[in-house]
Design an enzyme around this catalytic site. Sequence first.
Site, PDB file in Angstrom:
ATOM      1  N   ASN B  77     -68.784  72.614  83.310  1.00  0.00           N
ATOM      2  CA  ASN B  77     -68.192  73.869  82.862  1.00  0.00           C
ATOM      3  C   ASN B  77     -66.875  74.206  83.544  1.00  0.00           C
ATOM      4  O   ASN B  77     -66.361  75.315  83.382  1.00  0.00           O
ATOM      5  CB  ASN B  77     -69.174  75.022  83.081  1.00  0.00           C
ATOM      6  CG  ASN B  77     -70.473  74.798  82.330  1.00  0.00           C
ATOM      7  OD1 ASN B  77     -71.485  74.408  82.914  1.00  0.00           O
ATOM      8  ND2 ASN B  77     -70.437  74.990  81.022  1.00  0.00           N
ATOM      9  N   MET B  86     -62.786  77.875  84.453  1.00  0.00           N
ATOM     10  CA  MET B  86     -64.226  77.928  84.241  1.00  0.00           C
ATOM     11  C   MET B  86     -64.490  78.735  82.985  1.00  0.00           C
ATOM     12  O   MET B  86     -63.991  79.847  82.838  1.00  0.00           O
ATOM     13  CB  MET B  86     -64.869  78.605  85.431  1.00  0.00           C
ATOM     14  CG  MET B  86     -66.311  78.989  85.172  1.00  0.00           C
ATOM     15  SD  MET B  86     -67.157  79.239  86.719  1.00  0.00           S
ATOM     16  CE  MET B  86     -68.384  77.967  86.655  1.00  0.00           C
ATOM     17  N   CYS B  87     -65.232  78.142  82.075  1.00  0.00           N
ATOM     18  CA  CYS B  87     -65.566  78.899  80.880  1.00  0.00           C
ATOM     19  C   CYS B  87     -66.948  79.474  81.056  1.00  0.00           C
ATOM     20  O   CYS B  87     -67.884  78.796  81.424  1.00  0.00           O
ATOM     21  CB  CYS B  87     -65.498  78.017  79.638  1.00  0.00           C
ATOM     22  SG  CYS B  87     -66.668  76.684  79.675  1.00  0.00           S
ATOM     23  N   LEU B  88     -67.028  80.739  80.831  1.00  0.00           N
ATOM     24  CA  LEU B  88     -68.257  81.461  81.065  1.00  0.00           C
ATOM     25  C   LEU B  88     -68.383  82.416  79.893  1.00  0.00           C
ATOM     26  O   LEU B  88     -67.434  83.127  79.584  1.00  0.00           O
ATOM     27  CB  LEU B  88     -68.086  82.240  82.375  1.00  0.00           C
ATOM     28  CG  LEU B  88     -69.271  82.471  83.293  1.00  0.00           C
ATOM     29  CD1 LEU B  88     -69.917  81.141  83.649  1.00  0.00           C
ATOM     30  CD2 LEU B  88     -68.801  83.161  84.562  1.00  0.00           C
ATOM     31  N   ASP B 120     -72.360  74.797  76.543  1.00  0.00           N
ATOM     32  CA  ASP B 120     -71.076  75.489  76.493  1.00  0.00           C
ATOM     33  C   ASP B 120     -70.060  74.753  77.360  1.00  0.00           C
ATOM     34  O   ASP B 120     -69.190  75.363  77.965  1.00  0.00           O
ATOM     35  CB  ASP B 120     -71.287  76.916  77.014  1.00  0.00           C
ATOM     36  CG  ASP B 120     -70.363  77.888  76.310  1.00  0.00           C
ATOM     37  OD1 ASP B 120     -69.625  77.439  75.412  1.00  0.00           O
ATOM     38  OD2 ASP B 120     -70.364  79.070  76.672  1.00  0.00           O
TER      39      ASP B 120
END
Lengths: 546, 152
Positions: B77, B86-88, B120
């Site tokens: 991620n 960072m994809c959250l 994700d």
Amino acid sequence: MSDSIGITAALGLTVLTLSFPDPGYFGILQENFKPVDTSLSFSLQENSKIRTLSTTASSPGEDLDGLLYVPTLHRGQCPEAAGLIPVNATRRVNLPDTNSINLIALAPWINPSCTLAYMAAAQMDPVKTFIFYLPDNSTAIPPLANNARWSIGDGGRWKTTYRYPVFAISGSTGGLIMQNLAYYSDNVTNMPNGEILSQHIDPRSYIRLAAEVEVSGHNSLPSLWVFLLIVLGILIMIIAVTSFFLQWLQRKRREALRRRVISGEVDIEALGIRRVTVPASVLQQMPLYTFVSDNAVPKSSSDTSTQSSPPTSSPAPLEPPSSKPEAPSSNPNNPNSPTNPIASQPSPLPPADPPLSEPSKELPPHPAPFSQPTCAICLDDFTPYETRIRELPCHHIFHPECIDPFLRQNSSLCPMCKLSVLPADYSPPITNAMVRRERLLRRMRRNLHPHDPPSIREVLRFPRSVVRSSSGAGTGAVAPVLPTTEVPAPVRVRPPSSGGTSLAPPDSAAALRAQGAEIRERMLEAEAARAPVWRKVVGKMWPRLG
Amino acid sequence: MAKRIVKELTDCTQAPPTGMKIHLLDEQDIHQWEVVMDGPDGSAYAGGHFKLRVTLPEDYPFKPPVLNFTTKIYHPNVSNDGKGSMCLGMLRSDEWKPPNKIAAVLAMARNLLLEPNTEDAIETTIADQYKSDRKAFEATAKEWTKKYASGK
Ligand SMILES: [Zn+2]
Ligand SMILES: [Zn+2]
């Protein structure tokens, strides 16, 4: 500045002697007009020594022909012409009395006033063209059209006044034709070779001079221009019609979407179609009051108790809570606001048109529906009996200075629970882009599960946040950390018209949400794939199509 | 909304979230935070100290903060492109809620070290490896942790 060739130019002049029976008896038939044997009559061919003075009302390539004559002036006009025009030159009275035969006028160009008089006289007759000559007996080609010799002193206005083209020939040719106009104006017997002619031709017939001016027609440019103009005109018309139709179609679609938004069938922002903001008039309808101690509601149990029974049941010492009560007549706190009691009902009202005056509804202090000690936006605690708070239709409370800018500029959804704060029958201005996205969304929804539309619709109307969070399964594990500041969200209170939107049962909901996320993902992809160059180009031509 | 940021910063420095040290990158700019995150025990990142940059947009908390790992990390991620983004889910602008706090965001980020979210993922190859060959994944992650995150 060469010859004033304009569009049409004379290439040559032919003069012939014609014989024809009296149209009064025989009618005007093409075959009745017969050339007289040229060895016995006058004829003339002039090739090149012709100037074009005016091209008014001439068409390229269309030769000009007619019987030659000298227009008759009023008595006293142009006395100078007397010596230049034989007394018995062919006049109008020497020709059949009909307007159905084309004429060609001939006259010497003596001076501006004579010329004007002749042209005015010819205007009354069915002339195809006027031929002038300078009475100087010269054999040379006449001066150019822009030569001062041809000046009439009106700046060329005569060219538009007289609706026929005008040419000039040399003085000697003009004089010669004029002389012959005198020979061929009366009975056959008085004409040159009259005796012989009268043996072949009925003496009651007319024998007159006719002329034909050959006009340049090879010049295809003008007609090409006309053609292009026509094509252009048709194109413009097609574009206009299409554009009109498209705009009409778009307006229909916008209206339809607007109706569906108002009916609660579509939630623009929750669907992610477009961020919607809250207009000031709607914002002002939301209650504003002073925060009262949170202790009024027992903290620990507040969750369940308030959730199960909507706000009214959380009684308060001071005043019944926000929802209905509308303190009948007066709002003592707020003398300057023109409160109308009806307006103090929460959201479901239509945005009553802006009463302009600033904060519209100040309610007396009372506790907020749930235990909400902190403003979730600035994280400051509310001070009882001091802090003014704004309550949204979902009953979440915030500082007005925190929530108002958010709703005005960022979103129409409550930051806490993501329910729309807009009245059920409110629709934001619908744009074509919104229409497109909504249609796309609907199409994909149909494609995804054609047999199962209702539940899918359920999902898509589900508040966005809930739907989206499913996109990452991993978040489930993390979730517990999150809701630190969360306050129990009330049972869904969005007004009745949005009826069907009760929460889906939890287990199927998860699956449905996944579908929702999938749909949205696909929609974004599809939209990226669409919107090709042509749309941008076309969008420029028809602004609203964009 | 500087007040809110100051408040959150005070909270975070006084009672830092577990396994983190938080301070401003530049004392003059409250919109740039630097976080040193300890790799959680039991994860491949244990023993590592990872530096993160938290950038708060002008209209925070209406817009979400941005998280970047400045220390290289092998994780599905976190983008392996020098930016370390960072994809959250909760940091996506359409999903962000103003009530979320930075501490919660960071806690979630740390949790992600413990349990990567392969659904994700931003680095899909790492995610695939995580799913199919956990051992190899952990080996590389540990190696990177040693190599880049063991310093102080
Ligand atoms: Zn506030
Ligand atoms: Zn709410």
